[in-house]
Design a protein around this motif. Sequence first.
Motif, PDB file in Angstrom:
ATOM      1  N   ILE A  11       0.841  -1.205   0.000  1.00 18.94           N
ATOM      2  CA  ILE A  11       0.000   0.000   0.000  1.00 18.94           C
ATOM      3  C   ILE A  11       0.869   1.245   0.000  1.00 18.94           C
ATOM      4  N   ARG A  12       1.967   1.207   0.740  1.00 19.52           N
ATOM      5  CA  ARG A  12       2.892   2.342   0.769  1.00 19.52           C
ATOM      6  C   ARG A  12       3.336   2.694  -0.648  1.00 19.52           C
ATOM      7  N   GLN A  13       3.653   1.686  -1.446  1.00 20.13           N
ATOM      8  CA  GLN A  13       4.071   1.923  -2.822  1.00 20.13           C
ATOM      9  C   GLN A  13       2.956   2.591  -3.631  1.00 20.13           C
ATOM     10  N   TYR A  14       1.738   2.106  -3.505  1.00 26.73           N
ATOM     11  CA  TYR A  14       0.603   2.724  -4.193  1.00 26.73           C
ATOM     12  C   TYR A  14       0.437   4.184  -3.764  1.00 26.73           C
ATOM     13  N   ILE A  15       0.520   4.436  -2.462  1.00 24.42           N
ATOM     14  CA  ILE A  15       0.331   5.797  -1.958  1.00 24.42           C
ATOM     15  C   ILE A  15       1.413   6.726  -2.476  1.00 24.42           C
ATOM     16  N   LEU A  67       6.462  13.849   7.069  1.00 26.26           N
ATOM     17  CA  LEU A  67       6.705  12.415   7.225  1.00 26.26           C
ATOM     18  C   LEU A  67       5.385  11.756   7.560  1.00 26.26           C
ATOM     19  N   ILE A  68       5.104  10.621   6.919  1.00 21.31           N
ATOM     20  CA  ILE A  68       3.853   9.895   7.153  1.00 21.31           C
ATOM     21  C   ILE A  68       4.171   8.506   7.688  1.00 21.31           C
ATOM     22  N   GLU A  69       3.579   8.179   8.791  1.00 18.74           N
ATOM     23  CA  GLU A  69       3.666   6.841   9.378  1.00 18.74           C
ATOM     24  C   GLU A  69       2.406   6.097   8.956  1.00 18.74           C
ATOM     25  N   LEU A  70       2.569   5.016   8.201  1.00 17.45           N
ATOM     26  CA  LEU A  70       1.444   4.277   7.634  1.00 17.45           C
ATOM     27  C   LEU A  70       1.260   2.950   8.351  1.00 17.45           C
ATOM     28  N   LYS A  71       0.028   2.674   8.726  1.00 16.08           N
ATOM     29  CA  LYS A  71      -0.325   1.410   9.376  1.00 16.08           C
ATOM     30  C   LYS A  71      -1.496   0.775   8.637  1.00 16.08           C
ATOM     31  N   GLN A  72      -1.759  -0.479   8.956  1.00 14.61           N
ATOM     32  CA  GLN A  72      -2.893  -1.175   8.360  1.00 14.61           C
ATOM     33  C   GLN A  72      -4.202  -0.650   8.962  1.00 14.61           C
ATOM     34  N   PRO A  73      -5.334  -0.911   8.278  1.00 15.18           N
ATOM     35  CA  PRO A  73      -6.627  -0.400   8.739  1.00 15.18           C
ATOM     36  C   PRO A  73      -7.011  -0.815  10.158  1.00 15.18           C
ATOM     37  N   ALA A  95      11.440  17.917  10.144  1.00 14.57           N
ATOM     38  CA  ALA A  95      10.252  18.061   9.286  1.00 14.57           C
ATOM     39  C   ALA A  95       9.187  18.855  10.035  1.00 14.57           C
ATOM     40  N   PRO A  96       8.638  19.894   9.439  1.00 13.34           N
ATOM     41  CA  PRO A  96       7.656  20.717  10.143  1.00 13.34           C
ATOM     42  C   PRO A  96       6.316  20.018  10.407  1.00 13.34           C
ATOM     43  N   TYR A  97       6.022  18.977   9.642  1.00 10.33           N
ATOM     44  CA  TYR A  97       4.758  18.273   9.818  1.00 10.33           C
ATOM     45  C   TYR A  97       4.981  16.762   9.771  1.00 10.33           C
ATOM     46  N   PHE A  98       4.108  16.067  10.453  1.00 12.17           N
ATOM     47  CA  PHE A  98       4.084  14.610  10.367  1.00 12.17           C
ATOM     48  C   PHE A  98       2.636  14.171  10.393  1.00 12.17           C
ATOM     49  N   ALA A  99       2.409  12.949   9.901  1.00 15.36           N
ATOM     50  CA  ALA A  99       1.048  12.421   9.852  1.00 15.36           C
ATOM     51  C   ALA A  99       1.083  10.936  10.188  1.00 15.36           C
ATOM     52  N   THR A 100      -0.036  10.474  10.678  1.00 17.25           N
ATOM     53  CA  THR A 100      -0.244   9.052  10.901  1.00 17.25           C
ATOM     54  C   THR A 100      -1.461   8.649  10.079  1.00 17.25           C
ATOM     55  N   SER A 101      -1.420   7.429   9.559  1.00 12.54           N
ATOM     56  CA  SER A 101      -2.534   6.985   8.726  1.00 12.54           C
ATOM     57  C   SER A 101      -2.724   5.482   8.855  1.00 12.54           C
ATOM     58  N   ASN A 102      -3.971   5.070   8.793  1.00  6.56           N
ATOM     59  CA  ASN A 102      -4.302   3.646   8.762  1.00  6.56           C
ATOM     60  C   ASN A 102      -4.933   3.273   7.414  1.00  6.56           C
ATOM     61  N   MET A 103      -4.600   4.014   6.392  1.00  4.86           N
ATOM     62  CA  MET A 103      -5.086   3.822   5.022  1.00  4.86           C
ATOM     63  C   MET A 103      -6.511   4.320   4.846  1.00  4.86           C
ATOM     64  N   GLN A 104      -7.253   4.448   5.928  1.00  2.91           N
ATOM     65  CA  GLN A 104      -8.618   4.952   5.880  1.00  2.91           C
ATOM     66  C   GLN A 104      -8.664   6.434   6.256  1.00  2.91           C
ATOM     67  N   THR A 105      -7.852   6.787   7.233  1.00  3.01           N
ATOM     68  CA  THR A 105      -7.831   8.139   7.787  1.00  3.01           C
ATOM     69  C   THR A 105      -6.389   8.602   7.910  1.00  3.01           C
ATOM     70  N   LEU A 106      -6.141   9.869   7.627  1.00  2.77           N
ATOM     71  CA  LEU A 106      -4.825  10.472   7.812  1.00  2.77           C
ATOM     72  C   LEU A 106      -4.984  11.620   8.793  1.00  2.77           C
ATOM     73  N   VAL A 107      -4.119  11.650   9.807  1.00  4.55           N
ATOM     74  CA  VAL A 107      -4.154  12.695  10.826  1.00  4.55           C
ATOM     75  C   VAL A 107      -2.867  13.502  10.705  1.00  4.55           C
ATOM     76  N   LEU A 108      -3.002  14.796  10.468  1.00  2.00           N
ATOM     77  CA  LEU A 108      -1.869  15.699  10.300  1.00  2.00           C
ATOM     78  C   LEU A 108      -1.543  16.382  11.620  1.00  2.00           C
ATOM     79  N   GLU A 145     -10.879   6.103  -4.733  1.00  2.00           N
ATOM     80  CA  GLU A 145     -11.232   6.773  -3.485  1.00  2.00           C
ATOM     81  C   GLU A 145      -9.983   7.216  -2.720  1.00  2.00           C
ATOM     82  N   MET A 146      -8.960   6.358  -2.683  1.00  2.27           N
ATOM     83  CA  MET A 146      -7.715   6.730  -2.001  1.00  2.27           C
ATOM     84  C   MET A 146      -7.047   7.919  -2.680  1.00  2.27           C
TER      85      MET A 146
END
Length: 157
Positions: A11-15, A67-73, A95-108, A145-146
């Motif tokens: 999924i990381r590759q797709y994103i 920077l984005i930390e990606l996890k499974q749903p 990095a001034p911003y970071f995000a976490t995501s579970n592929m469904q939701t991204l939090v900045l 949708e993604m």
Amino acid sequence: MSFFGFVEDSIRQYIVEMVNKIIVEKSLPFERADSQVEIRDAYGRRQSFPDIVVWEKGGVLGKASLLIELKQPKYNPLDPEIVDSAFLKASKVGAPYFATSNMQTLVLFDSYEQAGLMDRRKGIYKISTSIGHPNDIIREDVRREMEEGLRNFLLNF
């Protein structure tokens, strides 16, 4: 008989591909996105690997915007351990911003804001309500949708 299946790395590759497409299509002020870029300390020792790095214009391997930390749903992107891990990686490279995501939701989050980590939230973005497992990425409706969710995030970031 064995069978194939997608995992978080898939999924990381797709994103990353979607983000790079959006950066070009919308002429956004970023150079590109890359995955699994290693962070080394001043002595050259490996420190960590952010899942996804979005670089400032002209800043590949020099200046990260996000920077984005990606996890499974199945994971909550607001889990304190996940948020803390993402913050530590972002702070190591400035990095001034970071995000976490579970592929469904991204939090900045804002890396620099002087507040508790959870109080640094700058936005919560829907990426895909249709993805429940990494294998779902083979569905065209999930990919569309993604991409739309990522486009909305990047245009408002």
